[in-house]
Motif scaffolding. Structure first.
Motif, PDB file in Angstrom:
ATOM      1  N   GLU A 282       0.907  -1.190   0.049  1.00 18.81           N
ATOM      2  CA  GLU A 282       0.094  -0.083  -0.049  1.00 18.81           C
ATOM      3  C   GLU A 282       1.046   1.422   0.042  1.00 18.81           C
ATOM      4  OE1 GLU A 282      -2.813  -0.248   3.070  1.00 18.81           O
ATOM      5  OE2 GLU A 282      -3.573  -1.956   2.712  1.00 18.81           O
ATOM      6  N   SER A 283       2.056   1.233   0.384  1.00 14.58           N
ATOM      7  CA  SER A 283       2.997   2.318   0.295  1.00 14.58           C
ATOM      8  C   SER A 283       3.667   2.789  -0.983  1.00 14.58           C
ATOM      9  CB  SER A 283       4.118   2.050   1.582  1.00 14.58           C
ATOM     10  OG  SER A 283       5.021   1.059   1.097  1.00 14.58           O
ATOM     11  N   ALA A 284       3.365   1.711  -1.924  1.00  9.62           N
ATOM     12  CA  ALA A 284       3.974   2.279  -3.051  1.00  9.62           C
ATOM     13  C   ALA A 284       3.490   3.331  -3.884  1.00  9.62           C
ATOM     14  CB  ALA A 284       3.664   0.929  -4.036  1.00  9.62           C
ATOM     15  N   ARG A 285       3.986   4.259  -4.384  1.00  4.68           N
ATOM     16  CA  ARG A 285       3.743   5.527  -4.932  1.00  4.68           C
ATOM     17  C   ARG A 285       4.533   5.751  -6.251  1.00  4.68           C
ATOM     18  NH1 ARG A 285       3.635   8.218   0.427  1.00  4.68           N
ATOM     19  NH2 ARG A 285       3.664   6.157   0.804  1.00  4.68           N
ATOM     20  N   LEU A 286       4.186   6.678  -7.268  1.00  4.38           N
ATOM     21  CA  LEU A 286       4.975   7.266  -7.980  1.00  4.38           C
ATOM     22  C   LEU A 286       5.173   8.596  -7.750  1.00  4.38           C
ATOM     23  CD1 LEU A 286       3.203   5.841 -11.562  1.00  4.38           C
ATOM     24  CD2 LEU A 286       5.132   4.994 -10.389  1.00  4.38           C
ATOM     25  N   TYR A 287       6.520   8.901  -7.966  1.00  4.03           N
ATOM     26  CA  TYR A 287       6.967  10.463  -7.780  1.00  4.03           C
ATOM     27  C   TYR A 287       7.582  11.016  -8.918  1.00  4.03           C
ATOM     28  CZ  TYR A 287       9.846  14.155  -5.979  1.00  4.03           C
ATOM     29  OH  TYR A 287      10.231  15.350  -5.310  1.00  4.03           O
ATOM     30  N   GLY A 288       6.985  12.127  -9.257  1.00  4.29           N
ATOM     31  CA  GLY A 288       7.312  12.813 -10.526  1.00  4.29           C
ATOM     32  C   GLY A 288       6.490  12.577 -11.734  1.00  4.29           C
ATOM     33  N   ARG A 289       5.677  11.754 -11.325  1.00  4.39           N
ATOM     34  CA  ARG A 289       4.756  11.149 -12.848  1.00  4.39           C
ATOM     35  C   ARG A 289       3.625  12.159 -12.968  1.00  4.39           C
ATOM     36  NH1 ARG A 289       1.616  10.131 -15.785  1.00  4.39           N
ATOM     37  NH2 ARG A 289       0.460   8.448 -16.787  1.00  4.39           N
ATOM     38  N   ASP A 290       3.201  12.918 -11.808  1.00  2.16           N
ATOM     39  CA  ASP A 290       2.172  13.784 -12.114  1.00  2.16           C
ATOM     40  C   ASP A 290       2.202  14.988 -13.034  1.00  2.16           C
ATOM     41  OD1 ASP A 290      -0.168  15.151 -11.930  1.00  2.16           O
ATOM     42  OD2 ASP A 290      -0.169  15.300  -9.655  1.00  2.16           O
ATOM     43  N   GLU A 291       1.883  15.150 -14.035  1.00  2.00           N
ATOM     44  CA  GLU A 291       1.830  16.312 -14.906  1.00  2.00           C
ATOM     45  C   GLU A 291       1.458  17.645 -14.400  1.00  2.00           C
ATOM     46  OE1 GLU A 291       0.538  15.317 -18.700  1.00  2.00           O
ATOM     47  OE2 GLU A 291       2.043  13.821 -19.197  1.00  2.00           O
ATOM     48  N   ASN A 292       0.779  17.580 -13.312  1.00  5.48           N
ATOM     49  CA  ASN A 292       0.200  18.764 -12.823  1.00  5.48           C
ATOM     50  C   ASN A 292       0.938  19.226 -11.516  1.00  5.48           C
ATOM     51  OD1 ASN A 292      -2.349  19.034 -14.375  1.00  5.48           O
ATOM     52  ND2 ASN A 292      -2.779  17.170 -14.055  1.00  5.48           N
ATOM     53  N   ASP A 293       2.097  18.561 -11.068  1.00  2.42           N
ATOM     54  CA  ASP A 293       2.672  18.996  -9.889  1.00  2.42           C
ATOM     55  C   ASP A 293       3.524  20.456 -10.362  1.00  2.42           C
ATOM     56  OD1 ASP A 293       4.746  18.310 -11.682  1.00  2.42           O
ATOM     57  OD2 ASP A 293       5.397  16.648 -10.424  1.00  2.42           O
ATOM     58  N   PRO A 314      12.122  16.256  -2.347  1.00  2.00           N
ATOM     59  CA  PRO A 314      10.946  17.399  -1.903  1.00  2.00           C
ATOM     60  C   PRO A 314       9.682  16.873  -1.861  1.00  2.00           C
ATOM     61  CG  PRO A 314      11.997  18.097  -3.667  1.00  2.00           C
ATOM     62  CD  PRO A 314      12.566  16.854  -3.408  1.00  2.00           C
ATOM     63  N   PRO A 315       8.760  16.980  -1.083  1.00  2.00           N
ATOM     64  CA  PRO A 315       7.374  16.242  -1.315  1.00  2.00           C
ATOM     65  C   PRO A 315       6.495  17.089  -2.333  1.00  2.00           C
ATOM     66  CG  PRO A 315       7.515  17.451   0.836  1.00  2.00           C
ATOM     67  CD  PRO A 315       8.915  17.475   0.241  1.00  2.00           C
ATOM     68  N   ASP A 316       6.843  18.617  -2.340  1.00  2.00           N
ATOM     69  CA  ASP A 316       5.929  19.314  -3.409  1.00  2.00           C
ATOM     70  C   ASP A 316       6.939  20.167  -4.206  1.00  2.00           C
ATOM     71  OD1 ASP A 316       3.864  20.505  -4.765  1.00  2.00           O
ATOM     72  OD2 ASP A 316       3.468  21.694  -3.292  1.00  2.00           O
ATOM     73  N   PRO A 317       7.759  19.811  -5.136  1.00  2.00           N
ATOM     74  CA  PRO A 317       8.531  20.620  -5.868  1.00  2.00           C
ATOM     75  C   PRO A 317       7.740  21.454  -6.579  1.00  2.00           C
ATOM     76  CG  PRO A 317       8.598  18.464  -6.807  1.00  2.00           C
ATOM     77  CD  PRO A 317       7.694  18.312  -5.455  1.00  2.00           C
ATOM     78  N   VAL A 318       8.668  22.922  -6.669  1.00  3.31           N
ATOM     79  CA  VAL A 318       7.688  23.917  -7.649  1.00  3.31           C
ATOM     80  C   VAL A 318       9.090  24.589  -8.338  1.00  3.31           C
ATOM     81  CG1 VAL A 318       6.547  26.094  -7.547  1.00  3.31           C
ATOM     82  CG2 VAL A 318       5.924  24.205  -5.952  1.00  3.31           C
ATOM     83  N   VAL A 319       8.603  24.660  -9.546  1.00  2.90           N
ATOM     84  CA  VAL A 319       9.868  25.579 -10.452  1.00  2.90           C
ATOM     85  C   VAL A 319       9.500  27.174 -10.086  1.00  2.90           C
ATOM     86  CG1 VAL A 319       8.209  25.994 -12.299  1.00  2.90           C
ATOM     87  CG2 VAL A 319      10.678  25.919 -12.682  1.00  2.90           C
ATOM     88  N   PRO A 320      10.767  27.774  -9.916  1.00  5.20           N
ATOM     89  CA  PRO A 320      10.646  29.354  -9.316  1.00  5.20           C
ATOM     90  C   PRO A 320       9.704  30.017 -10.111  1.00  5.20           C
ATOM     91  CG  PRO A 320      12.858  28.581  -9.075  1.00  5.20           C
ATOM     92  CD  PRO A 320      12.073  27.488  -9.663  1.00  5.20           C
ATOM     93  N   ALA A 321       9.675  29.782 -11.567  1.00  2.31           N
ATOM     94  CA  ALA A 321       8.868  30.634 -12.657  1.00  2.31           C
ATOM     95  C   ALA A 321       7.623  30.374 -12.515  1.00  2.31           C
ATOM     96  CB  ALA A 321       9.377  30.135 -13.964  1.00  2.31           C
ATOM     97  N   ARG A 322       6.945  29.345 -11.654  1.00  4.79           N
ATOM     98  CA  ARG A 322       5.747  29.521 -11.384  1.00  4.79           C
ATOM     99  C   ARG A 322       5.007  30.574 -10.646  1.00  4.79           C
ATOM    100  NH1 ARG A 322       2.679  25.674  -6.943  1.00  4.79           N
ATOM    101  NH2 ARG A 322       3.497  27.269  -5.723  1.00  4.79           N
ATOM    102  N   ASP A 323       5.668  31.204  -9.824  1.00  4.77           N
ATOM    103  CA  ASP A 323       5.232  32.463  -9.072  1.00  4.77           C
ATOM    104  C   ASP A 323       5.594  33.740  -9.809  1.00  4.77           C
ATOM    105  OD1 ASP A 323       4.312  30.745  -6.978  1.00  4.77           O
ATOM    106  OD2 ASP A 323       6.215  30.546  -6.138  1.00  4.77           O
ATOM    107  N   MET A 324       6.096  33.589 -10.840  1.00  6.86           N
ATOM    108  CA  MET A 324       6.648  34.980 -11.710  1.00  6.86           C
ATOM    109  C   MET A 324       5.500  36.136 -11.695  1.00  6.86           C
ATOM    110  SD  MET A 324       9.805  33.917 -13.987  1.00  6.86           S
ATOM    111  CE  MET A 324       9.744  35.357 -15.000  1.00  6.86           C
ATOM    112  N   PRO A 325       4.271  35.497 -12.343  1.00  4.82           N
ATOM    113  CA  PRO A 325       3.099  36.351 -12.586  1.00  4.82           C
ATOM    114  C   PRO A 325       2.664  37.052 -11.277  1.00  4.82           C
ATOM    115  CG  PRO A 325       2.957  34.235 -13.697  1.00  4.82           C
ATOM    116  CD  PRO A 325       3.973  34.039 -12.936  1.00  4.82           C
ATOM    117  N   ALA A 326       2.877  36.194 -10.553  1.00  3.36           N
ATOM    118  CA  ALA A 326       2.198  36.768  -9.013  1.00  3.36           C
ATOM    119  C   ALA A 326       3.177  37.794  -8.413  1.00  3.36           C
ATOM    120  CB  ALA A 326       1.873  35.650  -7.985  1.00  3.36           C
ATOM    121  N   MET A 327       4.552  37.431  -8.721  1.00  3.34           N
ATOM    122  CA  MET A 327       5.518  38.363  -8.251  1.00  3.34           C
ATOM    123  C   MET A 327       5.733  39.747  -8.986  1.00  3.34           C
ATOM    124  SD  MET A 327       8.526  35.781  -7.872  1.00  3.34           S
ATOM    125  CE  MET A 327       9.831  36.971  -7.587  1.00  3.34           C
TER     126      MET A 327
END
Length: 352
Positions: A282-293, A314-327
């Motif tokens: 039950e603990s098995a999971r895919l990491y980096g597979r989700d295209e919506n991360d 990291p449990p929730d990696p985020v590319v820095p450019a994601r926050d550029m519009p808000a910045m």
């Protein structure tokens, strides 16, 4: 090549191509390649069959002629970490593949004899006269008391249960993100997206600015000491152009590292995950597979048997450019506020 400026649709929220974050059906097209480019390739690392042989590490170093790692500041010196069978420790400028050894232990109740010292509750009290200092019973009781004290040692004690130990092994590598923070930050073009969808470093162009290092949400890319330039996995770009597999995938004896068309690898990973979960893992999971991360999915993704943090991910990696519009929006609001205050002050001074 596609450029992104403050007037681009990416900053207006109407960017159908998702050039800053989110899924990208054709990452090579966004980076300027013709529609007839090769399919995107990647790695699928199934940690459930990794045996920790480190053949991938050796093959990577040999093919790319990488120097030995630094040992307390000294290069080309063999050193031991003293903490694990893993002496590499982590990815770096000289280590583009790293096999992590993670030892886990927990107490479990098993209906079988213990291997170590018996627990106190399972030990019958000796029916002897302990007042006789020379009796064998007194010596036996002393031994049992010493063994009872050892139960408080997590390495040797049983505390009424056996210890279940397992090793988690995983071959880590650059994730070749759909939205690569290092690629966004590079000012010289030393980092580029290849026709295979991989992210490659050109050491002869890198100027050592280091902007890419903090931009990687995984901490993969690293500067080489005494050199200043950055290095990381290129997914053996030179071998790909010759129609060969990367050295690490070629050397893996258990097919823990699988290389191929990214779409096929994702389907294979989904099937493998379903199989493991149907077998009770039950603990098995895919990491980096989700295209919506936070990075739009990875070109190198993993099947894990525990939480990502256990493997150092990291449990929730985020590319820095994601926050550029808000910045930019926040900066524009701040600038407008400053201009408004300044105009109010000027107009107010004229009235007086």
């Amino acid at each position: 090549m596609t450029t992104v400026s403050s007037a681009s649709p990416a900053f207006t929220g109407r960017d159908s191509e998702n050039r800053l974050y989110g899924p990208l059906p054709d990452v090579q097209k966004v980076d300027g390649y013709e529609p007839d480019h090769p399919p995107r390739v990647g790695f699928f690392t199934d940690t459930s069959v990794c045996i920790g042989c480190k053949a991938c590490e050796v093959a990577c170093k040999e093919w790319n002629t990488l120097p030995m790692d630094y040992y307390y500041g000294r290069q080309d010196v063999i050193g031991l970490s003293g903490m694990s069978y893993d002496n590499t420790g982590q990815l770096g400028a000289n280590t583009w593949r790293h096999v992590a050894f993670i030892e886990q232990s927990r107490a479990v109740d098993l209906p079988m004899p213990t291997v170590g010292p018996p627990s106190r509750q399972d030990t019958p009290e000796p029916d002897v006269d302990l007042r006789d200092a020379d009796s064998p019973g007194k010596a036996q009781a002393s031994v049992l008391n010493a063994e009872a004290l050892s139960e408080f040692d997590p390495q040797t004690g049983q505390a009424g249960a056996d210890k279940q130990i397992r090793w988690l092994m995983s071959s880590d590598v650059c994730k070749h993100c759909t939205h690569a923070g290092c690629l966004d930050a590079c000012p010289t073009g030393a980092l580029f997206r290849s026709e295979f969808g991989t992210v490659v470093v050109q050491g002869d162009i890198c100027n050592g600015c280091g902007y890419c290092v903090p931009s990687c949400p995984y901490g993969v890319i690293d500067q080489r000491k005494g050199d200043g330039r950055v290095f990381k996995c290129t997914m053996c770009y030179d071998r790909l152009t010759d129609g060969k597999m990367p050295a690490c995938a070629t050397a893996c004896p258990t097919q823990s590292i699988q290389f191929g068309d990214l779409d096929e690898l994702q389907a294979r990973a989904d099937a493998r995950l379903a199989t493991l979960q149907s077998q009770g893992v039950e603990s098995a999971r895919l990491y980096g597979r989700d295209e919506n991360d936070g990075v739009g999915g990875n070109g190198a993704f993993f099947l894990l048997l525990d939480e990502p943090e256990v493997y150092g991910f990291p449990p929730d990696p985020v590319v820095p450019a994601r926050d550029m519009p808000a910045m930019w929006k926040a900066a524009a609001k701040g600038a407008a506020m400053i201009v408004g205050v300044a105009l109010s002050a000027v107009l107010g001074s004229r009235r007086h």
